[in-house]
Design a protein around this motif. Structure first.
Motif, mmCIF file in Angstrom:
data_model
loop_
_atom_site.group_PDB
_atom_site.id
_atom_site.type_symbol
_atom_site.label_atom_id
_atom_site.label_comp_id
_atom_site.label_asym_id
_atom_site.label_seq_id
_atom_site.Cartn_x
_atom_site.Cartn_y
_atom_site.Cartn_z
ATOM 1 N N TYR A 39 0.797 -1.282 0.004
ATOM 2 C CA TYR A 39 -0.051 0.016 0.128
ATOM 3 C C TYR A 39 0.793 1.182 0.184
ATOM 4 O O TYR A 39 0.275 2.235 -0.278
ATOM 5 C CB TYR A 39 -0.984 -0.107 1.162
ATOM 6 N N SER A 40 2.012 1.194 0.558
ATOM 7 C CA SER A 40 2.961 2.496 0.479
ATOM 8 C C SER A 40 4.548 2.216 0.506
ATOM 9 O O SER A 40 4.833 1.020 0.978
ATOM 10 C CB SER A 40 2.637 3.239 1.730
ATOM 11 N N ILE A 41 5.282 3.074 0.229
ATOM 12 C CA ILE A 41 6.585 3.165 0.471
ATOM 13 C C ILE A 41 6.733 4.348 1.479
ATOM 14 O O ILE A 41 6.489 5.334 0.994
ATOM 15 C CB ILE A 41 7.416 3.338 -0.962
ATOM 16 N N THR A 42 7.460 4.029 2.551
ATOM 17 C CA THR A 42 7.597 4.907 3.434
ATOM 18 C C THR A 42 9.139 5.243 4.117
ATOM 19 O O THR A 42 9.935 4.449 4.269
ATOM 20 C CB THR A 42 7.001 4.789 4.748
ATOM 21 N N SER A 43 9.688 6.505 4.213
ATOM 22 C CA SER A 43 10.731 6.887 4.949
ATOM 23 C C SER A 43 10.438 7.687 6.043
ATOM 24 O O SER A 43 9.486 8.712 6.227
ATOM 25 C CB SER A 43 11.594 7.741 4.082
ATOM 26 N N ASP A 44 10.915 7.158 7.323
ATOM 27 C CA ASP A 44 10.524 7.889 8.334
ATOM 28 C C ASP A 44 11.688 8.376 9.125
ATOM 29 O O ASP A 44 12.794 7.585 9.324
ATOM 30 C CB ASP A 44 9.699 6.753 9.321
ATOM 31 N N LYS A 62 9.130 12.927 10.992
ATOM 32 C CA LYS A 62 9.101 13.440 9.907
ATOM 33 C C LYS A 62 8.889 12.185 8.859
ATOM 34 O O LYS A 62 9.668 11.243 8.927
ATOM 35 C CB LYS A 62 10.353 14.228 9.154
ATOM 36 N N THR A 63 7.734 12.253 8.317
ATOM 37 C CA THR A 63 7.293 11.042 7.592
ATOM 38 C C THR A 63 7.191 11.337 6.013
ATOM 39 O O THR A 63 6.520 12.294 5.912
ATOM 40 C CB THR A 63 6.024 10.249 8.098
ATOM 41 N N GLY A 64 7.831 10.867 5.117
ATOM 42 C CA GLY A 64 7.593 10.947 3.578
ATOM 43 C C GLY A 64 7.091 9.589 3.164
ATOM 44 O O GLY A 64 7.718 8.731 3.266
ATOM 45 N N PHE A 65 5.952 9.644 2.523
ATOM 46 C CA PHE A 65 5.423 8.176 1.950
ATOM 47 C C PHE A 65 4.652 8.469 0.539
ATOM 48 O O PHE A 65 4.378 9.470 0.017
ATOM 49 C CB PHE A 65 4.232 7.837 2.997
ATOM 50 N N ASN A 66 4.773 7.295 -0.069
ATOM 51 C CA ASN A 66 4.157 7.333 -1.479
ATOM 52 C C ASN A 66 3.123 6.165 -1.602
ATOM 53 O O ASN A 66 3.147 5.107 -1.041
ATOM 54 C CB ASN A 66 5.131 6.748 -2.702
ATOM 55 N N LYS A 67 1.737 6.463 -1.631
ATOM 56 C CA LYS A 67 0.799 5.718 -1.608
ATOM 57 C C LYS A 67 0.742 4.773 -2.946
ATOM 58 O O LYS A 67 1.253 5.397 -3.789
ATOM 59 C CB LYS A 67 -0.585 6.194 -1.588
ATOM 60 N N VAL A 68 0.367 3.605 -3.003
ATOM 61 C CA VAL A 68 0.549 2.627 -3.956
ATOM 62 C C VAL A 68 -0.963 2.260 -4.269
ATOM 63 O O VAL A 68 -1.538 1.605 -3.330
ATOM 64 C CB VAL A 68 1.278 1.322 -3.716
ATOM 65 N N ARG A 69 -1.616 2.600 -5.275
ATOM 66 C CA ARG A 69 -2.983 2.311 -5.658
ATOM 67 C C ARG A 69 -3.011 1.635 -6.988
ATOM 68 O O ARG A 69 -2.440 2.302 -8.055
ATOM 69 C CB ARG A 69 -3.994 3.551 -5.611
ATOM 70 N N ASP A 70 -3.711 0.396 -7.183
ATOM 71 C CA ASP A 70 -3.781 -0.132 -8.157
ATOM 72 C C ASP A 70 -2.329 -0.457 -8.937
ATOM 73 O O ASP A 70 -2.272 -0.224 -10.317
ATOM 74 C CB ASP A 70 -4.633 0.459 -9.328
ATOM 75 N N THR A 73 2.382 4.028 -8.164
ATOM 76 C CA THR A 73 2.980 4.890 -7.192
ATOM 77 C C THR A 73 2.495 6.276 -7.342
ATOM 78 O O THR A 73 2.628 6.729 -8.436
ATOM 79 C CB THR A 73 4.431 5.008 -7.072
ATOM 80 N N ARG A 74 2.062 6.732 -6.324
ATOM 81 C CA ARG A 74 1.385 8.355 -6.197
ATOM 82 C C ARG A 74 2.346 9.312 -5.979
ATOM 83 O O ARG A 74 3.439 8.573 -5.307
ATOM 84 C CB ARG A 74 0.384 8.459 -5.125
#
Length: 123
Positions: A39-44, A62-70, A73-74
């Motif tokens: 569902y996501s790629i996250t750097s925390d 500080k959290t940076g994340f990319n949602k993954v949908r269908d 990568t968003r």
């Protein structure tokens, strides 16, 4: 004469090297982790900073994340959260009282554990 100077220098080095460490353990620093799932790629990142001369620390997450949908990568999104915690040196635990956040300090590994996630110290 030369031998006595070396002996004195060696004695001083041994005495200072064997002196007990300070009771106050400063856990300040920057700790990071990364994880990926379906569902996501996250750097925390957790930035821990000592506040004054007490056992009180400012914590910034500080959290940076990319949602993954269908399968796509968003764009990257960011969140920042800040709070103040007190450090219990006996339990190696940072505690925030209002929301109950707890961070376990693992000094032997130079890392922190927040929930089930382990963060490694980078500086």
């Amino acid at each position: 004469m030369k031998v006595s100077i070396i002996l004195i220098a060696l004695t001083i080095t041994v005495l200072f090297g064997c002196s007990p460490a300070s009771n106050k353990s400063d856990i300040s620093g920057t700790y990071v982790t990364q994880f990926k799932n379906e569902y996501s790629i996250t750097s925390d990142t957790l930035v821990i900073a000592l506040e004054g001369n007490s056992q009180t620390y400012n914590v910034e997450r500080k959290t940076g994340f990319n949602k993954v949908r269908d399968g796509k990568t968003r764009p990257k999104e960011f969140k920042v959260a800040k709070w103040v915690s007190s450090y219990d040196t006996d339990k190696h635990l940072l505690q925030e009282t209002e929301l109950g956040k707890q961070i376990s300090v693992l000094p032997e590994k130079k890392s922190l554990k927040f929930g089930d996630t382990e963060y490694q110290k980078v500086k």
